[in-house]
Design an enzyme around this catalytic site. Structure first.
Site, PDB file in Angstrom:
ATOM      1  N   ASP A   1      -3.505  28.001  -3.968  1.00  0.00           N
ATOM      2  CA  ASP A   1      -2.123  27.997  -4.599  1.00  0.00           C
ATOM      3  C   ASP A   1      -1.533  29.644  -4.856  1.00  0.00           C
ATOM      4  O   ASP A   1      -2.608  30.533  -4.833  1.00  0.00           O
ATOM      5  CB  ASP A   1      -2.256  27.284  -5.889  1.00  0.00           C
ATOM      6  CG  ASP A   1      -0.779  26.655  -6.299  1.00  0.00           C
ATOM      7  OD1 ASP A   1      -0.856  25.750  -6.485  1.00  0.00           O
ATOM      8  OD2 ASP A   1      -0.121  27.708  -6.882  1.00  0.00           O
TER       9      ASP A   1
ATOM     10  N   ASP B   1      -0.055  32.723  -0.791  1.00  0.00           N
ATOM     11  CA  ASP B   1       1.262  32.328  -0.646  1.00  0.00           C
ATOM     12  C   ASP B   1       1.507  31.781   0.711  1.00  0.00           C
ATOM     13  O   ASP B   1       1.289  32.418   1.653  1.00  0.00           O
ATOM     14  CB  ASP B   1       2.144  33.446  -1.047  1.00  0.00           C
ATOM     15  CG  ASP B   1       3.501  33.320  -0.734  1.00  0.00           C
ATOM     16  OD1 ASP B   1       3.982  32.155  -0.363  1.00  0.00           O
ATOM     17  OD2 ASP B   1       4.493  34.046  -1.182  1.00  0.00           O
ATOM     18  N   VAL B   2       1.978  30.518   1.090  1.00  0.00           N
ATOM     19  CA  VAL B   2       1.935  29.924   2.107  1.00  0.00           C
ATOM     20  C   VAL B   2       2.988  30.318   3.167  1.00  0.00           C
ATOM     21  O   VAL B   2       3.049  30.063   4.384  1.00  0.00           O
ATOM     22  CB  VAL B   2       2.097  28.280   2.075  1.00  0.00           C
ATOM     23  CG1 VAL B   2       0.718  27.570   1.607  1.00  0.00           C
ATOM     24  CG2 VAL B   2       3.196  27.925   1.515  1.00  0.00           C
TER      25      VAL B   2
ATOM     26  N   ASN C   1       0.692  20.685   1.375  1.00  0.00           N
ATOM     27  CA  ASN C   1       1.318  20.103   0.191  1.00  0.00           C
ATOM     28  C   ASN C   1       2.217  21.105  -0.676  1.00  0.00           C
ATOM     29  O   ASN C   1       3.284  20.885  -1.248  1.00  0.00           O
ATOM     30  CB  ASN C   1       0.268  19.705  -0.828  1.00  0.00           C
ATOM     31  CG  ASN C   1       0.903  19.199  -2.149  1.00  0.00           C
ATOM     32  OD1 ASN C   1       1.630  18.265  -2.293  1.00  0.00           O
ATOM     33  ND2 ASN C   1       0.669  20.287  -3.187  1.00  0.00           N
TER      34      ASN C   1
ATOM     35  N   TYR D   1      16.844  21.829  -0.017  1.00  0.00           N
ATOM     36  CA  TYR D   1      15.457  21.265  -0.348  1.00  0.00           C
ATOM     37  C   TYR D   1      15.228  20.040   0.751  1.00  0.00           C
ATOM     38  O   TYR D   1      14.426  20.066   1.349  1.00  0.00           O
ATOM     39  CB  TYR D   1      15.229  20.605  -1.916  1.00  0.00           C
ATOM     40  CG  TYR D   1      13.842  19.932  -1.818  1.00  0.00           C
ATOM     41  CD1 TYR D   1      12.809  20.572  -1.857  1.00  0.00           C
ATOM     42  CD2 TYR D   1      14.123  18.528  -2.274  1.00  0.00           C
ATOM     43  CE1 TYR D   1      11.554  19.737  -1.981  1.00  0.00           C
ATOM     44  CE2 TYR D   1      12.825  18.009  -2.357  1.00  0.00           C
ATOM     45  CZ  TYR D   1      11.793  18.505  -2.115  1.00  0.00           C
ATOM     46  OH  TYR D   1      10.604  17.733  -2.375  1.00  0.00           O
TER      47      TYR D   1
ATOM     48  N   LYS E   1      12.525  19.600   3.813  1.00  0.00           N
ATOM     49  CA  LYS E   1      11.406  18.457   3.931  1.00  0.00           C
ATOM     50  C   LYS E   1      11.713  17.905   4.921  1.00  0.00           C
ATOM     51  O   LYS E   1      10.656  17.386   5.678  1.00  0.00           O
ATOM     52  CB  LYS E   1      11.631  17.616   2.754  1.00  0.00           C
ATOM     53  CG  LYS E   1      11.577  18.247   1.279  1.00  0.00           C
ATOM     54  CD  LYS E   1      10.186  19.171   1.140  1.00  0.00           C
ATOM     55  CE  LYS E   1       8.846  18.329   0.887  1.00  0.00           C
ATOM     56  NZ  LYS E   1       7.865  19.262   0.901  1.00  0.00           N
TER      57      LYS E   1
ATOM     58  N   THR F   1       5.288  14.554 -11.949  1.00  0.00           N
ATOM     59  CA  THR F   1       4.334  15.844 -12.259  1.00  0.00           C
ATOM     60  C   THR F   1       5.200  16.299 -13.463  1.00  0.00           C
ATOM     61  O   THR F   1       5.849  16.159 -14.047  1.00  0.00           O
ATOM     62  CB  THR F   1       4.822  16.668 -10.811  1.00  0.00           C
ATOM     63  OG1 THR F   1       6.210  16.591 -10.584  1.00  0.00           O
ATOM     64  CG2 THR F   1       4.311  16.070  -9.776  1.00  0.00           C
TER      65      THR F   1
HETATM   66  N1  LIG Z   1       7.098  15.526  -7.577  1.00  0.00           N
HETATM   67  C1  LIG Z   1       7.786  14.819  -6.806  1.00  0.00           C
HETATM   68  O1  LIG Z   1       8.812  13.847  -7.439  1.00  0.00           O
HETATM   69  C2  LIG Z   1       7.833  14.905  -5.403  1.00  0.00           C
HETATM   70  C3  LIG Z   1       8.386  14.082  -4.387  1.00  0.00           C
HETATM   71  C4  LIG Z   1       8.562  14.325  -3.126  1.00  0.00           C
HETATM   72  C5  LIG Z   1       7.933  15.291  -2.525  1.00  0.00           C
HETATM   73  N2  LIG Z   1       7.238  16.216  -3.331  1.00  0.00           N
HETATM   74  C6  LIG Z   1       6.720  17.345  -2.563  1.00  0.00           C
HETATM   75  O2  LIG Z   1       5.297  17.484  -3.060  1.00  0.00           O
HETATM   76  C7  LIG Z   1       4.805  18.677  -3.120  1.00  0.00           C
HETATM   77  C8  LIG Z   1       4.165  19.090  -4.370  1.00  0.00           C
HETATM   78  O3  LIG Z   1       5.129  18.918  -5.249  1.00  0.00           O
HETATM   79  P1  LIG Z   1       4.735  18.687  -6.913  1.00  0.00           P
HETATM   80  O4  LIG Z   1       5.975  17.740  -7.428  1.00  0.00           O
HETATM   81  O5  LIG Z   1       3.215  18.408  -7.133  1.00  0.00           O
HETATM   82  O6  LIG Z   1       5.141  20.065  -7.497  1.00  0.00           O
HETATM   83  P2  LIG Z   1       4.497  21.295  -8.472  1.00  0.00           P
HETATM   84  O7  LIG Z   1       5.497  22.231  -8.858  1.00  0.00           O
HETATM   85  O8  LIG Z   1       4.008  20.331  -9.615  1.00  0.00           O
HETATM   86  O9  LIG Z   1       3.270  21.702  -7.712  1.00  0.00           O
HETATM   87  C9  LIG Z   1       3.609  22.709  -6.694  1.00  0.00           C
HETATM   88  C10 LIG Z   1       2.350  23.550  -6.532  1.00  0.00           C
HETATM   89  O10 LIG Z   1       2.682  24.374  -5.427  1.00  0.00           O
HETATM   90  C11 LIG Z   1       2.334  25.633  -5.671  1.00  0.00           C
HETATM   91  N3  LIG Z   1       3.234  26.674  -4.902  1.00  0.00           N
HETATM   92  C12 LIG Z   1       4.797  26.852  -4.960  1.00  0.00           C
HETATM   93  N4  LIG Z   1       4.990  27.918  -3.879  1.00  0.00           N
HETATM   94  C13 LIG Z   1       3.649  28.087  -3.313  1.00  0.00           C
HETATM   95  C14 LIG Z   1       3.762  29.043  -2.196  1.00  0.00           C
HETATM   96  N5  LIG Z   1       4.561  29.611  -1.601  1.00  0.00           N
HETATM   97  N6  LIG Z   1       2.211  29.090  -1.762  1.00  0.00           N
HETATM   98  C15 LIG Z   1       1.384  28.211  -2.392  1.00  0.00           C
HETATM   99  N7  LIG Z   1       1.490  27.460  -3.208  1.00  0.00           N
HETATM  100  C16 LIG Z   1       2.599  27.324  -3.901  1.00  0.00           C
HETATM  101  C17 LIG Z   1       2.627  25.984  -7.262  1.00  0.00           C
HETATM  102  O11 LIG Z   1       2.181  27.129  -7.697  1.00  0.00           O
HETATM  103  C18 LIG Z   1       2.291  24.527  -7.634  1.00  0.00           C
HETATM  104  O12 LIG Z   1       0.744  24.855  -8.139  1.00  0.00           O
HETATM  105  C19 LIG Z   1       6.066  19.558  -2.609  1.00  0.00           C
HETATM  106  O13 LIG Z   1       5.993  19.710  -1.264  1.00  0.00           O
HETATM  107  C20 LIG Z   1       7.200  18.516  -3.040  1.00  0.00           C
HETATM  108  O14 LIG Z   1       8.133  18.947  -1.988  1.00  0.00           O
HETATM  109  C21 LIG Z   1       7.309  16.006  -4.672  1.00  0.00           C
END
Ligand SMILES: NC(=O)c1ccc[n+]([C@@H]2O[C@H](COP(=O)([O-])OP(=O)(O)OC[C@H]3O[C@@H](n4cnc5c(N)ncnc54)[C@H](O)[C@@H]3O)[C@@H](O)[C@H]2O)c1
Length: 251
Positions: A39, A61-62, A88, A153, A157, A188
């Site tokens: 992360d 950082d990805v 993710n 966004y 995706k 979340t």
């Molecule tokens: N929460 C939703 O409703 C939802 C729905 C569809 C898809 N998603 C997808 O699920 C994934 C996770 O989402 P979430 O809701 O758990 O988000 P979140 O914000 O709760 O967690 C995301 C994590 O990714 C980390 N992160 C952010 N940028 C980064 C980077 N450049 N390098 C490494 N780490 C990084 C953050 O520090 C955080 O810990 C994302 O790809 C998001 O698009 C989420």
């Protein structure tokens, strides 16, 4: 309950400190896998590391190629192989098109787009010589169908969905399966925070109505789908993007 098939497997989760990524760490650790949690947020990662001392944590950082290379190298150094990638990490900016700047587009494409590509690229570099592996890319309902306010966004995706399709074909001869999950709205921290923001409760009520099961999803429900796609139970599944969306995309 541990799961014998995961016992000697190394699972790398990006964006592991919070939300869905954190749930994936918990799920794969529960199954007995060797988990590498990566992360950008070192503080949140340290909290996770204290709760799961067997997991290897890596600040990365990805969006940065050198970080992704170092993240994959750290997994291999610690556990000797890389068997599963859960790609993710992502940010979830939402805004109307006319309020979306080029900088907004560049940022989400750098993380959700390029970061997804780089994670797959360097994980595959380890998996190809081994002749096996499973990659799960996190897409979204926004990466499968159109929605309002998601020009940047949602387009980012679609990168995840596209990588699943193309890499599934390219990497199949190397014994690597590539699948995705498309979560609906998941409970979340970011989504929970909406309850106290102006307009948030109305937005949440509306989004819940749009999910036929009539509720938000839980991070653990997405993690369970990831575990299925990473497991031998899905051995003939590749190139699939599994909706974990309470029926949202079925409409
Ligand atoms: N929460 C939703 O409703 C939802 C729905 C569809 C898809 N998603 C997808 O699920 C994934 C996770 O989402 P979430 O809701 O758990 O988000 P979140 O914000 O709760 O967690 C995301 C994590 O990714 C980390 N992160 C952010 N940028 C980064 C980077 N450049 N390098 C490494 N780490 C990084 C953050 O520090 C955080 O810990 C994302 O790809 C998001 O698009 C989420």
């Amino acid at each position: 309950m541990t799961d014998e098939q995961f016992k000697a497997k190394t699972v790398l989760v990006t964006g592991a400190a919070r939300g869905i990524g954190r749930a994936a760490v918990v799920e794969f650790a529960r199954r007995g896998a060797q988990v590498v949690a990566a992360d950008l947020d070192g503080d949140a990662l340290a909290v996770l590391g204290r709760e799961h001392p067997d997991a290897k944590t890596v600040v990365a950082d990805v969006a940065q190629e050198a970080d992704v290379q170092a993240m994959v190298a750290a997994a291999v150094d610690r556990f000797g192989s890389l068997d599963v990638l859960i790609a993710n990490a992502g940010i979830i900016p939402m805004a109307p098109l006319l309020e979306t700047s080029t900088a907004d587009w560049e940022q989400v494409m750098a993380i959700d787009g390029r970061g997804m590509f780089l994670s797959c690229r360097y994980a595959a570099e380890q998996m190809v010589p081994a002749g096996s592996g499973a990659i799960v890319c996190v897409s979204s309902i926004s990466g499968m169908a159109g929605q309002s306010g998601q020009s940047a966004y949602g387009a980012a995706k679609f990168v995840a969905t596209g990588l699943v399709k193309h890499l599934a074909v390219e990497l199949a001869p190397a014994g690597i399966r590539v699948n995705g999950v498309a979560p609906g709205t998941i409970r979340t921290d970011r989504v929970v925070a909406l309850e106290t923001e102006p307009g948030g409760p109305e937005y949440l009520a509306d989004i819940v109505r749009k999910h036929p099961l009539g509720r938000l999803g839980e991070p653990s429900e997405v993690a369970a789908a990831m575990a299925f796609l990473a497991s031998d139970e899905s051995s003939f599944v590749t190139g699939a993007v599994l909706a974990v969306d309470g029926g949202y995309l079925a409409q």
